[in-house]
Design an enzyme around this catalytic site. Structure first.
Site, PDB file in Angstrom:
ATOM      1  N   GLU A 235      -4.877  -0.086  -7.882  1.00  0.00           N
ATOM      2  CA  GLU A 235      -3.809   0.781  -8.367  1.00  0.00           C
ATOM      3  C   GLU A 235      -2.746  -0.102  -9.025  1.00  0.00           C
ATOM      4  OE1 GLU A 235      -3.254   4.640  -5.614  1.00  0.00           O
ATOM      5  OE2 GLU A 235      -2.905   2.776  -4.532  1.00  0.00           O
TER       6      GLU A 235
ATOM      7  N   ASN B 156      -3.074   6.259  -0.628  1.00  0.00           N
ATOM      8  CA  ASN B 156      -2.625   6.565   0.728  1.00  0.00           C
ATOM      9  C   ASN B 156      -1.936   7.916   0.848  1.00  0.00           C
ATOM     10  OD1 ASN B 156      -3.557   4.410   2.359  1.00  0.00           O
ATOM     11  ND2 ASN B 156      -2.129   3.056   1.327  1.00  0.00           N
TER      12      ASN B 156
ATOM     13  N   SER C 159       0.820  -1.216   0.000  1.00  0.00           N
ATOM     14  CA  SER C 159       0.000   0.000   0.000  1.00  0.00           C
ATOM     15  C   SER C 159       0.851   1.262   0.000  1.00  0.00           C
ATOM     16  CB  SER C 159      -0.915   0.011   1.230  1.00  0.00           C
ATOM     17  OG  SER C 159      -0.143  -0.031   2.426  1.00  0.00           O
TER      18      SER C 159
ATOM     19  N   HIS D  22      -2.095  -2.875  -6.245  1.00  0.00           N
ATOM     20  CA  HIS D  22      -2.629  -2.539  -4.930  1.00  0.00           C
ATOM     21  C   HIS D  22      -4.154  -2.637  -4.926  1.00  0.00           C
ATOM     22  CE1 HIS D  22      -3.327   0.682  -1.612  1.00  0.00           C
ATOM     23  NE2 HIS D  22      -3.385  -0.538  -1.107  1.00  0.00           N
TER      24      HIS D  22
END
Length: 283
Positions: free
Chosen positions: A152, A190, A119, A140
């Protein structure tokens, strides 16, 4: 490049979710972990998820049995000798991931793509421990994998266009929406989410408002389905702290410094839902 056989490393919540969506969409899957107990628990969790789908009449019992037959348990990493892609979903620790990728590079066939579900950790650094950096990529998934639509797809510095296109297509084949992301700390998800959560923690730390009221502002005022502090508890406060530290180190910018209250909660063992207490208490 065609993918038919997949190995997923890590039979926890993320890994078993990835194995489930791959099996449900026509891929043969090897689900690998360090111990048989871990793999059995992962497959048991997949079966429970599929049983719920049967009860809701979204799939038939025959479908469930077919999907489960596609998943082969593994505690031997040499099973990577016969796969087209490995998706690593082990613990979010660079040393652990480097060790896994270095071993996979020795075991897996030359054509095999090595993907990581990290992540926040750098794809390029992971690729550096292999002799196939052009075949290393980030994939991801979001949690819970069977429900969340986003993946992702993260290019490392050396990731080839062919590998990127293959993985992008695979994400679409498992009914996900793929987005292209470059290899920067936190990627997109993130890099945006964690500073928002961290700032929400600062508002509590500075006495601006209570956790409940901060969450209400974001739910009712910004139309978020879940408040940032509830979400932090679900993610795990230790995970939030780790990602904030990765962002802080990666960018060298103090706007990413973790809130002292976040550090204090983690040191206290208040990690959120999984420990029974975070910003809220869970019975």
């Amino acid at each position: 490049m065609e993918i038919k056989r997949v190995m997923v490393i890590g039979a926890g919540q993320m890994g078993s979710g990835i194995a489930q969506v791959c099996a449900m969409n026509g891929y043969d899957v090897i689900l690998h972990d360090l111990k048989e107990d871990f793999v059995e628990k992962g497959i048991s969790g997949i079966k429970k998820q599929l049983e719920k789908q049967v009860k809701k009449e979204r799939i038939s019992e025959a479908d469930m049995d077919r999907f489960l037959r596609r998943i082969q348990p593994s505690v031997d990493l040499t099973n990577a000798e016969d796969v087209d892609i490995v998706i690593e979903a082990a613990v979010e620790n660079m040393d652990v991931k480097k060790s896994v990728f270095s071993q996979l590079d020795e075991i897996a066939p030359e054509h095999t793509i090595l993907a990581t579900n990290t992540s926040s950790l750098p794809i390029t650094e992971l690729a550096s421990v292999t002799n196939r950096p052009e075949k290393v990529i980030g994939m991801h998934f979001m949690n819970p994998v069977p429900v969340m639509k986003l993946v992702e797809v993260i290019r490392g510095l050396a990731t080839s266009q062919e590998v990127f296109e293959t993985v992008y297509t695979m994400a679409e084949n498992v009914k996900k929406t793929a987005v292209e992301v470059q290899d920067f700390p936190g990627f997109v998800s993130n890099r945006i989410l964690m500073p928002m959560i961290n700032e929400a923690i600062f508002t509590v730390y500075e006495g601006v408002s209570s956790p409940k009221d901060v969450d209400e502002v974001m739910k009712l005022g910004m139309n978020h389905p879940m408040g940032p502090l509830t979400l932090a508890d679900f993610i795990g406060l230790d995970t939030c702290l780790y990602i904030m530290e990765t962002l802080h180190e990666g960018f060298g910018d103090d706007k990413y410094r973790p809130c002292p209250l976040l550090r204090k909660y983690v040191k206290a063992g208040w990690l959120g839902k999984k420990s029974g207490r975070g910003f809220y208490e869970y019975s």
